[in-house]
Design a protein around this motif. Structure first.
Motif, PDB file in Angstrom:
ATOM      1  N   THR A   1      -1.250  -6.911   8.676  1.00 37.13           N
ATOM      2  CA  THR A   1      -1.369  -7.773   7.498  1.00 37.13           C
ATOM      3  C   THR A   1      -0.632  -7.097   6.353  1.00 37.13           C
ATOM      4  O   THR A   1      -0.617  -5.852   6.252  1.00 37.13           O
ATOM      5  CB  THR A   1      -2.841  -8.003   7.125  1.00 37.13           C
ATOM      6  N   PRO A   2       0.032  -7.826   5.486  1.00 38.61           N
ATOM      7  CA  PRO A   2       0.772  -7.188   4.383  1.00 38.61           C
ATOM      8  C   PRO A   2      -0.188  -6.631   3.340  1.00 38.61           C
ATOM      9  O   PRO A   2      -1.310  -7.103   3.182  1.00 38.61           O
ATOM     10  CB  PRO A   2       1.618  -8.334   3.826  1.00 38.61           C
ATOM     11  N   LEU A   3       0.305  -5.645   2.630  1.00 35.51           N
ATOM     12  CA  LEU A   3      -0.494  -5.021   1.576  1.00 35.51           C
ATOM     13  C   LEU A   3      -0.874  -6.041   0.514  1.00 35.51           C
ATOM     14  O   LEU A   3      -1.965  -5.976  -0.068  1.00 35.51           O
ATOM     15  CB  LEU A   3       0.311  -3.872   0.945  1.00 35.51           C
ATOM     16  N   SER A   4       0.013  -7.004   0.259  1.00 39.39           N
ATOM     17  CA  SER A   4      -0.248  -8.005  -0.772  1.00 39.39           C
ATOM     18  C   SER A   4      -1.461  -8.870  -0.437  1.00 39.39           C
ATOM     19  O   SER A   4      -2.018  -9.522  -1.321  1.00 39.39           O
ATOM     20  CB  SER A   4       0.973  -8.898  -0.968  1.00 39.39           C
ATOM     21  N   ALA A   5      -1.915  -8.868   0.817  1.00 36.42           N
ATOM     22  CA  ALA A   5      -3.072  -9.679   1.199  1.00 36.42           C
ATOM     23  C   ALA A   5      -4.375  -9.082   0.699  1.00 36.42           C
ATOM     24  O   ALA A   5      -5.367  -9.803   0.526  1.00 36.42           O
ATOM     25  CB  ALA A   5      -3.124  -9.830   2.715  1.00 36.42           C
ATOM     26  N   ILE A   6      -4.403  -7.780   0.445  1.00 41.51           N
ATOM     27  CA  ILE A   6      -5.650  -7.139   0.013  1.00 41.51           C
ATOM     28  C   ILE A   6      -5.504  -6.431  -1.345  1.00 41.51           C
ATOM     29  O   ILE A   6      -6.461  -5.844  -1.835  1.00 41.51           O
ATOM     30  CB  ILE A   6      -6.119  -6.094   1.049  1.00 41.51           C
ATOM     31  N   ALA A   7      -4.311  -6.466  -1.946  1.00 47.80           N
ATOM     32  CA  ALA A   7      -4.102  -5.742  -3.197  1.00 47.80           C
ATOM     33  C   ALA A   7      -3.037  -6.428  -4.024  1.00 47.80           C
ATOM     34  O   ALA A   7      -2.189  -7.154  -3.497  1.00 47.80           O
ATOM     35  CB  ALA A   7      -3.693  -4.293  -2.920  1.00 47.80           C
ATOM     36  N   SER A   8      -3.140  -6.219  -5.314  1.00 54.60           N
ATOM     37  CA  SER A   8      -2.090  -6.688  -6.219  1.00 54.60           C
ATOM     38  C   SER A   8      -1.293  -5.482  -6.699  1.00 54.60           C
ATOM     39  O   SER A   8      -1.856  -4.406  -6.902  1.00 54.60           O
ATOM     40  CB  SER A   8      -2.701  -7.428  -7.416  1.00 54.60           C
TER      41      SER A   8
ATOM     42  N   ALA B   1       8.473  -5.798  -3.371  1.00 60.29           N
ATOM     43  CA  ALA B   1       8.693  -5.534  -1.950  1.00 60.29           C
ATOM     44  C   ALA B   1       7.623  -4.617  -1.387  1.00 60.29           C
ATOM     45  O   ALA B   1       7.372  -4.614  -0.172  1.00 60.29           O
ATOM     46  CB  ALA B   1      10.071  -4.922  -1.746  1.00 60.29           C
ATOM     47  N   LEU B   2       6.972  -3.871  -2.262  1.00 64.09           N
ATOM     48  CA  LEU B   2       5.899  -2.982  -1.813  1.00 64.09           C
ATOM     49  C   LEU B   2       4.779  -3.780  -1.154  1.00 64.09           C
ATOM     50  O   LEU B   2       4.107  -3.289  -0.237  1.00 64.09           O
ATOM     51  CB  LEU B   2       5.360  -2.186  -3.009  1.00 64.09           C
ATOM     52  N   GLY B   3       4.586  -5.000  -1.602  1.00 64.64           N
ATOM     53  CA  GLY B   3       3.534  -5.841  -1.020  1.00 64.64           C
ATOM     54  C   GLY B   3       3.795  -6.216   0.418  1.00 64.64           C
ATOM     55  O   GLY B   3       2.878  -6.650   1.130  1.00 64.64           O
ATOM     56  N   ASN B   4       5.028  -6.061   0.885  1.00 62.50           N
ATOM     57  CA  ASN B   4       5.349  -6.404   2.275  1.00 62.50           C
ATOM     58  C   ASN B   4       5.000  -5.285   3.252  1.00 62.50           C
ATOM     59  O   ASN B   4       5.181  -5.463   4.466  1.00 62.50           O
ATOM     60  CB  ASN B   4       6.842  -6.729   2.397  1.00 62.50           C
ATOM     61  N   LEU B   5       4.542  -4.148   2.744  1.00 61.86           N
ATOM     62  CA  LEU B   5       4.159  -3.052   3.633  1.00 61.86           C
ATOM     63  C   LEU B   5       3.026  -3.522   4.541  1.00 61.86           C
ATOM     64  O   LEU B   5       2.007  -4.035   4.077  1.00 61.86           O
ATOM     65  CB  LEU B   5       3.716  -1.836   2.813  1.00 61.86           C
ATOM     66  N   GLN B   6       3.225  -3.353   5.853  1.00 61.86           N
ATOM     67  CA  GLN B   6       2.264  -3.860   6.827  1.00 61.86           C
ATOM     68  C   GLN B   6       1.152  -2.837   7.084  1.00 61.86           C
ATOM     69  O   GLN B   6       1.408  -1.654   7.284  1.00 61.86           O
ATOM     70  CB  GLN B   6       2.973  -4.188   8.142  1.00 61.86           C
ATOM     71  N   LEU B   7      -0.087  -3.316   7.040  1.00 60.52           N
ATOM     72  CA  LEU B   7      -1.256  -2.513   7.356  1.00 60.52           C
ATOM     73  C   LEU B   7      -1.914  -3.070   8.609  1.00 60.52           C
ATOM     74  O   LEU B   7      -1.816  -4.266   8.902  1.00 60.52           O
ATOM     75  CB  LEU B   7      -2.259  -2.528   6.196  1.00 60.52           C
TER      76      LEU B   7
END
Length: 1018
Positions: free
Chosen positions: A771-778, A757-763
């Motif tokens: 854009t979600p964190l998962s778009a630029i990081a694993s 769920a951490l990947g859903n954090l919006q930047l």
């Protein structure tokens, strides 16, 4: 010239002189403070820094390391250790005993100021320090509860009206509020709602910071009046923040309540405390190093009713624990033992003298010497404590010796037909030098105690000086008051009737002549006692101090390292319920959560357990409590008794600690894991626990920097967003007239509870779109350290251990050293014993030298007094038999040889040599004055001095009895002293009555051979 003659002839002056000593002593006793032990703590200061949201690695690199570099430059710093945990840095600075606490405080403040520019700019508060030893248990613990008010409001009132006032009391080093629920406004952002408006957490933070202000606005002058400018620039409550406009979208305002939940809550919601099973604020008071415990607590209790009256009626304040109760009880028991020792000594005197008048005269030396000592103690700044009263109890058997010798010698002249006055003048003149010899040589025995090193030496300096003062005053009384009263109060000559003692002298005469006919065999026995003393010293288990039963236990609860706060709180309560069900437990307080005082890791919880006075012995209770908590699944309990004497500067779950230090963290961790595993397999060790490998679950964010750069997202922006979402970030401060409250920003935790769920954090990208964190990081799940430990700026880890039941500390230390050799610990990793274990290492190397130093001091003093190289050796030949008795007494009763036992042996040196001095003094005089042969002289001396020898020995023996059978609080500390003296006196008395005459004759023959050799050579 006799030193006693002027006092015998001037009874009024002598009586008034004694009265002056007593009055000075009573006045000193009135003002002497009460304490558990002499105040000789290491100057210790603890520096704490809070940085909410920072991981242990970040705390170590950005906060702890810059401060350590500054602290490392301070003079007088003996040890510096640090712990960096989630959101908190704790640095403990222990200075040398020669450094004053005020000077150390100034150096610490200067170092903090110098390192301030290197610390993170967004610290919630600068580092704070407290003059407190973190290993010290609280001297006073209060539980503050309320049935109607929320704990946040209770905390606010208690902090303002109670904690701040208590911290102002002299002697208070630190006041901590366990489970502190400081009020705060929490803003829990809905990251999905923010993204739908095209907003980020940074926008929210900027809007809140800008909307809540409290800065200077100035003033102006009108034609006739001056005006101060104020405004409604502060947002004071959660309702004010809900209506805050953070942005506009499509011409409509976006208010904070549209994208976040705003609640009145606590600054740190992951802290909890309970009094028993009731949620509470736990107020712990720790003293400054060197402060008097009882004076500090008395001052707090004096102010407590007034402070309680200032609190609302809905708030209840309960005293959970007060360490002074045990200290007062301990001192009371020692005072009772002192009185019992006085009574026993007086009975011994009467049993031998069989004269009420003679008994009264001899007994007066005891109260005058003891009371007079109080006056000198006050002038020296001492206190009434376990050790000083222990010295006075032992002195009871010493101070009467000189008076006994004086009276017995005067009575002998009266029995020869002299009038009491002439007998007093002649007897005092004859025995005066002997009494001076006894006193000076006995004080010489105590000289090595004054040179003991570190805190142990400082601790027993007061013991040695108190004992020396008492002995000195007793010598003055014996040379003045005793012969004066004897000359005027003792009855004249009466026909001598045969007594039981006369028959005892006859039996002794027969046995002594038998021994003198077999001197070679007797010399072999004397040599055997010397060898046996050496063997017993090597065999006996060695330790430092006995473990005291103070009626209080410090407990630590450990759960799985990945446990959450809610689950840890449940487990802690289950463990507390199991402990409270035990009939020996009176009350307890418990704290869970990472704070700057009690815990540095979330999976640990601390407790303070107060035991009832009527209960089983401490080891039995502790084992039962461990078994009770073992029934709670997922929890391990560590217990250690609170001690009056704290040598440690760091606390832990076990009684003893050892640290591994090296230049490389990985190497230290590797070898610490190997060593702790090997230690766990040793039979002599229990509860081996290490902070190495203390890791929890970690979510590792691996940023794809190329993708992030293409979207104009920096690593700093990622850190900033994560901190705002999960770091309980302080974004603003609300200022009131009495306190300050924080505004905390975080993401709504209901939607962010897994690494995925951490990947859903919006930047926000460079274009302003989310854009979600998962778009630029694993996001990967990895183990993360729960704390980082340093010693002297280098990586270190601590291994805690307890000695197995029946195992001495020395045996446990040997087991650890053997384990280090067996695992092949490299030289690049240093092994250091901490606290009590470290003090044991230092004292072990000094034990033998301490005893030898005492022997050498006595030899030098006796050599000067007798102008002889030989006679002091004869006197010192009595010591091995005393050593055998003392060591056997300790071994048979299951005691280890610690500092208290060593002091008992040193005191034995002073007691036992008196027997030989009394014999040899008379033998030398008989040879010189009456022209007797050596054998005839020592034979007559042994018979004439048998009564005073037995009287002085029995007096010292019975003075040790109350300590040996000590009861009540702190009796464990006193018992080894009584045992060693009792056992040593019994064995030495049986042997030295026969070995001393034989050794005297052996040395006399040796001296004659040397004299003949020189004559022949001439």
């Amino acid at each position: 010239m006799s030193p006693s003659a002027p006092f015998i002839r001037r009874p009024v002056a002598t009586a008034l002189f004694m009265l002056a000593i007593v009055l000075a002593g009573l006045l000193g006793y009135r003002f002497l403070p009460l304490s558990a032990l002499p105040q000789v703590d290491f100057p210790t200061i603890q520096v704490r820094t809070l940085y909410p949201g920072a991981s242990p690695e970040v705390m170590g690199r950005t906060v702890t390391a810059p401060l350590e570099r500054q602290f490392g430059q301070m003079s007088g710093l003996q040890r510096m250790s640090s712990t960096s945990a989630a959101g908190v840095s704790i640095i403990t600075l222990q200075f040398s005993l020669g450094q004053t606490l005020d000077v150390a405080e100034q150096e610490v403040q200067a170092a903090i100021n110098a390192g301030g520019s290197l610390l993170p700019t967004d610290l919630s508060a600068p580092p704070v320090y407290a003059k407190v030893n973190p290993a010290d248990a609280p001297v006073l613990t209060l539980a503050i509860t309320s049935k109607t008010m929320p704990l946040t409001e209770v905390q606010n009132i208690v902090n303002t009206r109670l904690a701040l006032k208590i911290s102002q009391v002299n002697g208070v080093g630190l006041v901590t509020l366990g489970g502190g629920q400081r009020p705060a406004v929490r803003i829990q952002a809905d990251t999905q709602a923010l993204a739908s408006y095209g907003l980020g957490l940074d926008t929210l933070r900027s809007a809140i910071t800008a909307a809540n202000a409290n800065s200077a606005k100035g003033s102006f002058d009108g034609p006739t009046r001056a005006f101060t400018i104020n405004a409604n620039d502060q947002l004071l409550a959660a309702d004010d923040y809900r209506q805050l406009i953070v942005s506009y979208r499509n011409g409509a305002p976006v208010r904070l309540q549209d994208v976040a939940r705003v609640v009145d809550s606590a600054e740190n919601v992951k802290l909890g405390a309970w009094a028993g099973m009731t949620p509470a604020i736990i107020l712990d008071v720790q003293r400054q190093p060197g402060a008097n415990v009882i004076a500090t607590v008395d001052a707090i209790r004096e102010r407590l009713p007034e402070l309680q009256a200032s609190l609302p009626g809905a708030i209840e304040v309960t005293v959970l624990s007060d360490r002074t109760h045990g200290i007062r009880a301990s001192v009371l028991h020692v005072e009772l033992e002192l009185l019992l020792a006085v009574v026993l000594v007086v009975l011994v005197i009467f049993a031998f003298l069989r004269s009420p008048r003679a008994t009264v005269i001899a007994s007066l030396a005891v109260p005058i010497s003891l009371v007079g000592t109080f006056g000198v103690m006050y002038l020296l700044g001492y206190s009434l404590n376990n050790l000083s009263l222990m010295a006075l109890t032992i002195a009871t058997g010493f101070v009467v010796d000189d008076a006994i010798v004086m009276i017995e010698n005067i009575a002998r002249y009266i029995e020869d037909g002299e009038s009491p006055m002439n007998a007093a003048l002649k007897g005092a003149q004859q025995i005066g030098f002997t009494i001076i010899s006894l006193t000076v040589s006995l004080i010489a025995v105590l000289i090595p105690l004054l040179f003991m090193g570190d805190v142990v030496g400082r601790l027993f300096r007061e013991f040695a000086v108190t004992l020396a003062i008492t002995i000195l005053i007793s010598a003055v009384v014996s040379l003045t008051l005793v012969p004066m009263m004897s000359g005027r109060w003792l009855a004249g000559h009466k026909e001598h009737e045969a007594t039981l003692f006369d028959r005892l002298v006859e039996r002794y005469d027969v046995s002594l002549q038998w021994v003198l006919e077999r001197q070679g065999l007797t010399l072999l026995v004397a040599l055997g006692t010397l060898l046996l003393t050496v063997l017993l010293y090597l065999w006996i288990p060695k330790g430092l101090f006995p473990t005291q039963d103070t009626g209080q236990l410090q407990a630590r609860i450990e759960a799985a390292q990945t446990v959450s706060y809610e689950r840890m709180a449940q487990l802690q309560q289950q463990a507390a319920r199991a402990l409270l069900d035990d009939p020996a437990v009176a009350s307890l307080s418990s704290v869970v959560g990472v704070d700057a005082g009690n815990n540095s890791m979330l999976h640990t919880g601390s407790m303070l357990v107060n035991l009832k006075p009527e209960r089983d012995k401490l080891p039995v209770v502790m084992e039962r409590l461990r078994n009770r908590v073992a029934q709670v699944a997922g929890v391990k309990l560590y217990l250690q008794p609170t001690q009056d004497l704290t040598i440690d500067a760091e606390s832990g779950p076990t009684q003893y600690r050892v640290s591994l230090e090296g230049a490389d963290n990985a190497t230290v961790s590797e070898w610490a894991a190997r060593l702790s595993e090997h230690m766990a397999g040793k039979d002599r060790l229990r509860n081996v626990v290490s902070d190495v490998g203390a890791t929890g679950a970690g979510a590792y964010v691996s940023i794809d920097r190329d993708t992030a750069s293409r979207l104009s997202i920096t690593a700093a922006a990622v850190d900033d967003a994560l901190y705002s979402a999960f770091g309980q970030r302080i974004v603003s401060t609300i200022f009131t007239e009495t306190n300050q409250y924080r505004v905390i920003l975080e993401a709504d935790q209901d939607r962010m509870d897994t690494p995925e769920a951490l990947g859903n954090l919006q930047l926000r990208t460079g274009s302003g779109k989310p854009t979600p964190l998962s778009a630029i990081a694993s996001i990967q799940e990895r183990p993360a350290p729960l704390q980082v430990t340093h010693v002297a700026q280098y990586p270190a880890t601590t291994i805690g251990f307890d000695a197995a039941p029946g195992v001495a500390l020395g045996q446990a230390v040997d087991a650890i050293r053997n384990a280090a050799k067996e695992v092949g610990l490299p030289q690049s990793v240093s092994l250091t014993f901490l606290g009590a274990a470290g003090a044991y290492q230092a004292s072990l190397s000094n034990q033998l030298w301490l005893i030898l130093a005492a022997v050498v001091c006595v030899y030098i003093v006796l050599g000067v007094l007798y102008e002889s190289y030989i006679h002091p050796l004869t006197i010192l030949s009595t010591l091995p038999s005393a050593g055998v008795g003392a060591l056997l007494a300790l071994m048979l009763t299951g005691q280890e040889l610690g500092v208290i036992g060593i002091i008992g042996i040193i005191l034995l040196i002073g007691i036992v040599k008196k027997n030989a001095i009394m014999m040899i003094d008379f033998a030398i005089e008989a040879e010189r004055e009456q022209g007797m042969a050596p054998r005839e002289a020592i034979h007559q001396a042994a018979l004439l001095r048998l009564r005073p020898i037995l009287m002085t020995t029995m007096a010292a023996l019975f003075a040790a009895v109350p300590l040996m059978f000590g009861w009540g609080e702190g009796a464990e500390l006193r018992r080894p002293l009584g045992l060693s003296i009792f056992g040593g006196l019994i064995v030495s008395q049986l042997l030295t009555l026969y070995t001393t005459p034989v050794i005297y004759l052996a040395f006399d023959r040796l001296a004659q051979r040397r004299r003949r050799g020189r004559e022949e050579a001439a």
